[in-house]
Design an enzyme around this catalytic site. Structure first.
Site, PDB file in Angstrom:
ATOM      1  CB  CYS A 119      -7.048   8.505  -0.352  1.00 18.40           C
ATOM      2  SG  CYS A 119      -6.582   7.111  -1.402  1.00 18.40           S
ATOM      3  CG  HIS A 268      -3.235   7.333   2.433  1.00 17.34           C
ATOM      4  ND1 HIS A 268      -4.148   7.203   3.453  1.00 17.34           N
ATOM      5  CD2 HIS A 268      -3.854   6.909   1.301  1.00 17.34           C
ATOM      6  CE1 HIS A 268      -5.289   6.713   2.956  1.00 17.34           C
ATOM      7  NE2 HIS A 268      -5.137   6.534   1.647  1.00 17.34           N
ATOM      8  CD  GLU A 269      -2.703   7.380  -2.200  1.00 14.93           C
ATOM      9  OE1 GLU A 269      -3.041   6.268  -2.632  1.00 14.93           O
ATOM     10  OE2 GLU A 269      -3.517   8.215  -1.752  1.00 14.93           O
ATOM     11  CG  HIS A 272      -4.094   2.559  -0.897  1.00 10.60           C
ATOM     12  ND1 HIS A 272      -5.037   1.908  -0.132  1.00 10.60           N
ATOM     13  CD2 HIS A 272      -4.456   3.878  -0.897  1.00 10.60           C
ATOM     14  CE1 HIS A 272      -5.929   2.794   0.306  1.00 10.60           C
ATOM     15  NE2 HIS A 272      -5.592   3.998  -0.135  1.00 10.60           N
ATOM     16  CG  HIS A 278      -9.287   4.191   2.809  1.00 13.77           C
ATOM     17  ND1 HIS A 278     -10.121   4.649   1.827  1.00 13.77           N
ATOM     18  CD2 HIS A 278      -8.035   4.606   2.452  1.00 13.77           C
ATOM     19  CE1 HIS A 278      -9.413   5.308   0.916  1.00 13.77           C
ATOM     20  NE2 HIS A 278      -8.142   5.283   1.273  1.00 13.77           N
TER      21      HIS A 278
HETATM   22 ZN   LIG Z   1      -6.380   5.730   0.318  1.00 11.88          ZN
END
Ligand SMILES: [Zn+2]
Ligand SMILES: *[C@@H]1O[C@H](CO)[C@@H](O)[C@H](O)[C@H]1NC(C)=O
Ligand SMILES: *[C@@H]1O[C@H](CO)[C@@H](O)[C@H](O)[C@H]1NC(C)=O
Ligand SMILES: *[C@@H]1O[C@H](CO)[C@@H](O)[C@H](O)[C@H]1NC(C)=O
Ligand SMILES: [Zn+2]
Length: 312
Positions: A119, A268-269, A272, A278
């Site tokens: 990422c 994953h995104e 965020h 992380h």
């Molecule tokens: Zn990330």
């Protein structure tokens, strides 16, 4: 009637086009144009340590700067090939974050970790090491039984940005250039987050809270992508809502050799987008690295992170 027929025909035609379309750059995936990953150069500095002066050291400095590990007040030092004290210290911090013996030497384990596609969101943001924040916080249900305790490694973005308490329903939409094949995987990723948190999500046609798009190279947000391999995607902290895939990657639906799973990267995104940084837990979706041909799911560490950030 004729118009209706035309619409039906063009609809079928578009459907056919969509189902035949390669995802992302799949059609370019021929052995003849296999370019080295942007992280490949790190292999050439394997074995280096403080005192070395080798051709690609300045690129290693750029790499560590990009992910937040290294800042030089003097640009001469930032751009030269001297393996100096600051670089050694940055390598040690990187090694600690990734559970590698912090020797400061670029051993094979460190190089292997650094060359993993990842990422684009830095591990250290404005001086805050997001991978260490909770690294020492132990959820001791019972501290005297040490072997049972679990260590939490999730983290928050600097300043703990989050969606307002009342905003538990978020809408999302796709930029016009999104490959049709990405819609399903991204929607499934949202549903997975919804089933494990207090958030719900729905697709909107306009003015959505979250916007997903595919972008190539420098795309105007100060975080340029780097072509095939290297960084795969990035997303912004609440309440910005932008989530960008690197359009130059070979994307897939599910595990496909040499390709990256759209849904895994979306999981994953979205983390965020909701405020997570992380995680040092390799099995967690918020771990920075993502291998080709690999699929991952939400991990208790990720769920715990959201619950802790939103106090639910
Ligand atoms: Zn990330
Ligand atoms: C790094 O420096 C050591 C001496 O400290 C030397 O033996 C080694 O060859 C150097 N490595 C590289 C890759 O330049
Ligand atoms: C930056 O470092 C170089 C090399 O060490 C030195 O010659 C130069 O004076 C430094 N510049 C500043 C502004 O400190
Ligand atoms: C922790 O476990 C030990 C033995 O397993 C027990 O004696 C102690 O009371 C426990 N402490 C807490 C806080 O639960
Ligand atoms: Zn972007």
């Amino acid at each position: 009637m004729a118009l209706k027929q035309f619409n039906l025909l063009s609809f079928i035609f578009i459907l056919a086009l969509i189902s035949l379309s390669p995802i992302g750059q799949a059609k370019r995936n021929t052995p003849s144009d296999k370019k080295p990953s942007p992280f490949e150069f790190i292999k050439t500095v394997q074995g280096c340590h403080k005192g070395n002066k080798t051709k690609e050291i300045h690129n290693l400095k750029k790499y560590l700067h990009k992910f937040g590990y290294l800042q030089y007040p003097n640009q001469t030092h930032a751009n030269n090939d001297d393996f100096d004290e600051a670089l050694e210290s940055a390598v040690k911090t990187y090694q600690r974050n990734y559970n590698i013996n912090p020797t400061g030497t670029l051993d094979a384990t460190t190089v292997s970790k650094m060359t993993t596609p990842r990422c684009g969101v830095p591990d250290i943001i404005n001086g805050k090491n997001t991978m260490q924040k909770h690294g020492t916080k132990e959820h001791e249900s019972n501290s005297s039984s040490k072997h049972i305790h679990t260590v939490s490694h999730y983290s928050f973005l600097p300043g703990n940005p989050r969606w307002p308490r009342s905003k538990t329903h978020l809408t999302y939409m796709f930029s016009a250039n999104t490959p049709a094949a990405a819609v399903g995987p991204v929607s499934r990723a949202f549903q997975k987050w919804a089933s494990s948190t207090h958030f719900t999500f729905s697709l909107a046609q306009s003015s959505a809270d979250l916007v997903i798009g595919f972008h190539s190279g420098d795309h105007g947000d100060g975080n340029p992508f780097d072509g095939r391999g290297g960084t795969l995607a990035h997303a912004f902290a609440p309440t910005n809502g932008r989530f960008h895939y690197d359009a130059d990657e070979l994307w897939s639906v599910g595990p496909v050799q040499d390709a990256f799973d759209l849904e895994t990267v979306a999981l994953h995104e979205i983390g965020h987008l909701l405020g997570l940084g992380h995680s040092a837990v390799e099995a967690a979706i918020m771990y920075s690295g993502i291998g080709a041909g690999v699929t991952k799911n939400l991990h208790p560490d990720d769920i715990q992170g959201i619950k802790s950030l939103y106090n639910v």
